[in-house]
Motif scaffolding. Structure first.
Motif, short mmCIF file in Angstrom:
data_model
loop_
_atom_site.label_atom_id
_atom_site.label_comp_id
_atom_site.label_asym_id
_atom_site.label_seq_id
_atom_site.Cartn_x
_atom_site.Cartn_y
_atom_site.Cartn_z
N LYS A 253 0.84 -1.19 0.00
CA LYS A 253 0.00 0.00 0.00
C LYS A 253 0.88 1.24 0.00
N ALA A 254 0.68 2.08 -0.97
CA ALA A 254 1.48 3.29 -1.12
C ALA A 254 0.57 4.48 -1.31
N GLU A 255 1.14 5.66 -1.16
CA GLU A 255 0.33 6.87 -1.38
C GLU A 255 -0.08 6.99 -2.84
N LEU A 256 0.76 6.49 -3.73
CA LEU A 256 0.40 6.34 -5.14
C LEU A 256 0.39 4.84 -5.41
N TYR A 257 -0.79 4.25 -5.41
CA TYR A 257 -0.94 2.80 -5.44
C TYR A 257 -1.48 2.36 -6.78
N GLY A 258 -0.70 1.56 -7.52
CA GLY A 258 -1.12 1.08 -8.83
C GLY A 258 -1.94 -0.18 -8.74
N VAL B 97 -1.11 -5.34 -18.93
CA VAL B 97 0.10 -5.16 -19.72
C VAL B 97 -0.05 -5.95 -21.01
N GLY B 98 -0.15 -5.24 -22.14
CA GLY B 98 -0.34 -5.88 -23.43
C GLY B 98 0.91 -5.90 -24.27
N LEU B 99 0.76 -6.32 -25.52
CA LEU B 99 1.90 -6.45 -26.43
C LEU B 99 2.53 -5.10 -26.73
N LYS B 100 1.71 -4.08 -26.98
CA LYS B 100 2.25 -2.78 -27.37
C LYS B 100 1.77 -1.64 -26.49
N SER B 101 0.92 -1.91 -25.52
CA SER B 101 0.41 -0.86 -24.65
C SER B 101 0.06 -1.46 -23.30
N SER B 102 -0.25 -0.60 -22.36
CA SER B 102 -0.64 -1.06 -21.03
C SER B 102 -1.51 -0.02 -20.36
N SER B 103 -2.16 -0.41 -19.30
CA SER B 103 -3.02 0.51 -18.57
C SER B 103 -3.06 0.09 -17.11
N PHE B 104 -3.35 1.04 -16.25
CA PHE B 104 -3.54 0.74 -14.83
C PHE B 104 -4.20 1.95 -14.17
N ARG B 105 -4.64 1.73 -12.94
CA ARG B 105 -5.27 2.80 -12.17
C ARG B 105 -4.34 3.20 -11.02
N ILE B 106 -4.36 4.48 -10.70
CA ILE B 106 -3.62 4.97 -9.55
C ILE B 106 -4.61 5.50 -8.52
N ALA B 107 -4.49 4.98 -7.31
CA ALA B 107 -5.22 5.56 -6.18
C ALA B 107 -4.22 6.43 -5.44
N GLY B 108 -4.51 7.73 -5.37
CA GLY B 108 -3.56 8.64 -4.76
C GLY B 108 -4.24 9.74 -3.97
N PRO B 109 -3.48 10.68 -3.44
CA PRO B 109 -4.05 11.78 -2.66
C PRO B 109 -4.97 12.66 -3.49
N LYS C 53 -8.61 9.01 -7.76
CA LYS C 53 -8.24 7.91 -8.65
C LYS C 53 -8.01 8.41 -10.06
N LEU C 54 -7.02 7.80 -10.71
CA LEU C 54 -6.65 8.20 -12.06
C LEU C 54 -6.42 6.95 -12.89
N ALA C 55 -7.10 6.84 -14.04
CA ALA C 55 -6.92 5.71 -14.95
C ALA C 55 -5.96 6.12 -16.06
N LEU C 56 -4.86 5.42 -16.18
CA LEU C 56 -3.84 5.77 -17.16
C LEU C 56 -3.75 4.73 -18.27
N HIS C 57 -3.62 5.21 -19.50
CA HIS C 57 -3.44 4.35 -20.67
C HIS C 57 -2.12 4.75 -21.32
N MET C 58 -1.21 3.78 -21.48
CA MET C 58 0.14 4.08 -21.94
C MET C 58 0.47 3.38 -23.25
N ARG C 59 1.32 4.02 -24.03
CA ARG C 59 1.79 3.42 -25.28
C ARG C 59 3.07 2.61 -25.07
N ILE C 60 3.48 2.49 -23.83
CA ILE C 60 4.63 1.66 -23.49
C ILE C 60 4.13 0.47 -22.67
N THR C 61 4.92 -0.59 -22.62
CA THR C 61 4.44 -1.80 -21.97
C THR C 61 5.48 -2.32 -20.99
N GLY C 62 5.09 -3.32 -20.22
CA GLY C 62 5.98 -3.93 -19.25
C GLY C 62 5.70 -3.45 -17.83
N LEU C 63 5.82 -4.36 -16.88
CA LEU C 63 5.60 -4.00 -15.48
C LEU C 63 6.59 -2.93 -15.02
#
Length: 500
Positions: free
Chosen positions: A268-273, A278-290, A293-303
């Motif tokens: 558990k972190a103040e910015l918690y993913g 995680v897909g072949l060419k993109s990834s997404s996740f949610r951040i719970a923070g101060p 909540k923020l849903a992020l969609h990225m063009r980069i991949t990998g944990l």
């Protein structure tokens, strides 16, 4: 410009001036080739040459003064400043000479074994999206907004760094985002810089040839964070952004007394993913923070890029960037050269080039590649010469464990015998092999990459690790042009020509 007397007044230790203390200094350099009229030449004793032997050449090019540890036989009109410790004197003099640019701009430092480059570039991308002018200093290059400058060390020496920061200030940069290496922190190349936000990515085995022990390595990284709360700060709002999932996070947090913002996906972190995809060419996740909540969609991949993005979001949030700006910026960020960078030539298999050159980064790169579910994962990798030998068998074992077909090759052998380095990596491969698993040893890196590409078939993934963005190979007798991406693309084209 400053006089010799003004510069020497900044030296905390003892010094002696022979000659005209009123001489005006208009530049400082330890490289005699860069000396111009009115410069101070710094006589640094290196591993192979003593800078004092180039003092005469510097004088001929216009130096009016020299900084030295001993009296030199130079023309009488040349002012000589003698000190016991040249590096300590430079740390005092140089930031003052350039007007402390590292105190005039907002400074964000990023340190850790892996992830510094991508994290730095994501932070800069967010800040630019927020309307700021941003400089970047790191492994690949230095950037002044969109202007690219060549750089030779992750963190340049104190003279080069202060000169670069002064240029960035002159060109109107609001922020500078810096990769800060453990070498730079230990050697105090960052003297005179007041950091405002410091980011800790992770710590794994690296640079033990320099630091001698892992404890020293951790302590070096921690210096960036203790510096956030140094006496008499010029700027306000200091924040340490720390990966709470890393086992060494507590040691880093102990080093600072300022505000701490943690991030992570396991603890558990103040910015918690959460909700990672995680897909072949993109990834997404949610951040719970101060900020909610923020849903992020990225063009980069990998944990590992989820962590890099969390770190960058933390730094941006610490600097007061609005979440809607962060969100839009993340959506438009592309990969950094040599960081899990795809090589596309129309082939029916994937080829990826990555800078992974430590056990942890190689494991992460291979894990990311494995998550893409290729039919077979073929890995080309090796270890550099004149560096920590203990990681060689470790990386060999990781290659065997995570790749279907590991191919051991040469990296930057430097002064060492490439075959000897490869043999130490191969020992680890043999220890990690599964029953019936095939591996190959091809010392010539070009031949190894070509072999991997020729071996690949529909649905396979070839990961070429170790050099990433580098466009050279360092050999015993010199440096030659070598770009993994170019070699891989040429191999792909040859395969297509053959009609396989």
């Amino acid at each position: 410009m400053k006089t010799v007397r003004e510069l020497c007044k900044e030296i905390k230790g003892s010094y002696n001036i022979e000659g005209n203390a009123s001489s005006v200094i208009c530049g400082i350099s330890a490289d005699s080739r860069k000396i111009e009229k009115g410069y101070l030449f710094v006589c640094i004793a290196g591993f192979h040459v003593d800078g004092a032997s180039f003092a005469g050449q510097a004088v001929e090019k216009g130096a009016v003064a020299v900084l030295t540890t001993k009296h030199l036989d130079l023309p009488q009109q040349i002012t000589q400043i003698t000190v016991a410790d040249i590096h300590a004197a430079l740390e005092d003099m140089v930031p003052f000479f350039y007007g402390y640019p590292g105190k005039a701009m907002r400074m964000i430092g990023v340190t850790g074994t892996n992830g510094k480059t991508t994290t730095s570039h994501i932070i800069a991308h967010i800040l630019r999206a927020a309307g700021y002018h941003v400089g970047v200093i790191g492994t690949i290059h230095a950037l002044i907004d969109d202007e690219e400058l060549e750089i030779h060390n992750t963190t340049p020496d104190v003279v080069e760094l202060q000169e670069l920061l002064a240029l960035m200030q002159k060109k109107g940069m609001d922020y500078v985002v810096m990769e800060v290496s453990s070498h730079a922190l230990t050697l105090n190349r960052v003297a005179g810089i007041e950091y405002d936000t410091a980011v800790f990515t992770n710590l794994t085995q690296d640079h033990l040839d320099f630091h001698k022990s892992f404890e020293n390595y951790v302590a070096a990284k921690a210096r960036l964070f203790s510096g956030l709360t140094a006496e008499d700060p010029v700027k306000e709002n200091k924040t340490a952004v720390i990966n709470i999932d890393d086992p060494h996070a507590a040691e880093i947090m102990k080093a600072t007394r300022c505000k701490v913002l943690t991030y992570g996906v396991e603890k558990k972190a103040e910015l918690y993913g959460t909700d990672l995809h995680v897909g072949l060419k993109s990834s997404s996740f949610r951040i719970a923070g101060p900020f909610g909540k923020l849903a992020l969609h990225m063009r980069i991949t990998g944990l590992f890029n989820v962590y890099n993005t969390l770190a960058a979001v933390g730094a941006a949030y610490a600097e007061g960037i609005a979440t809607d700006v962060i969100d839009k910026a993340i959506q438009t960020f592309h990969s950094v050269p040599g960081r899990f960078e795809p090589v596309e030539g129309g082939q029916d298999f994937a080829v990826v080039v990555d800078y992974a050159h430590t056990p942890d980064s190689l494991e992460k790169a291979l894990t990311t590649a494995r998550a893409m579910k290729p039919n077979r994962l073929i890995a080309v990798f090796g270890c550099g010469g004149d560096r920590d030998r203990t990681k060689r068998p470790v990386m060999g074992r990781i290659g065997a464990e995570f790749a279907d077909i590991p191919i051991v090759t040469s990296d930057n052998p430097r002064s060492e015998d490439p075959e000897f380095i490869v043999s130490e990596v191969e020992a680890g491969v043999k220890a990690g092999l599964k029953e019936g698993q095939h591996y190959e040893v091809i010392v010539d890196r070009r031949a190894a990459i070509t072999r991997a590409v020729e071996m690949a078939s529909d649905g396979d993934l070839v990961l070429i690790a170790g050099k990433g963005h580098e466009t050279y190979q360092i050999l015993k007798d010199g440096t030659v042009h070598f770009d993994d991406r170019e070699v891989a693309l040429e191999a792909v084209r040859q395969v297509q020509i053959k009609g396989r």
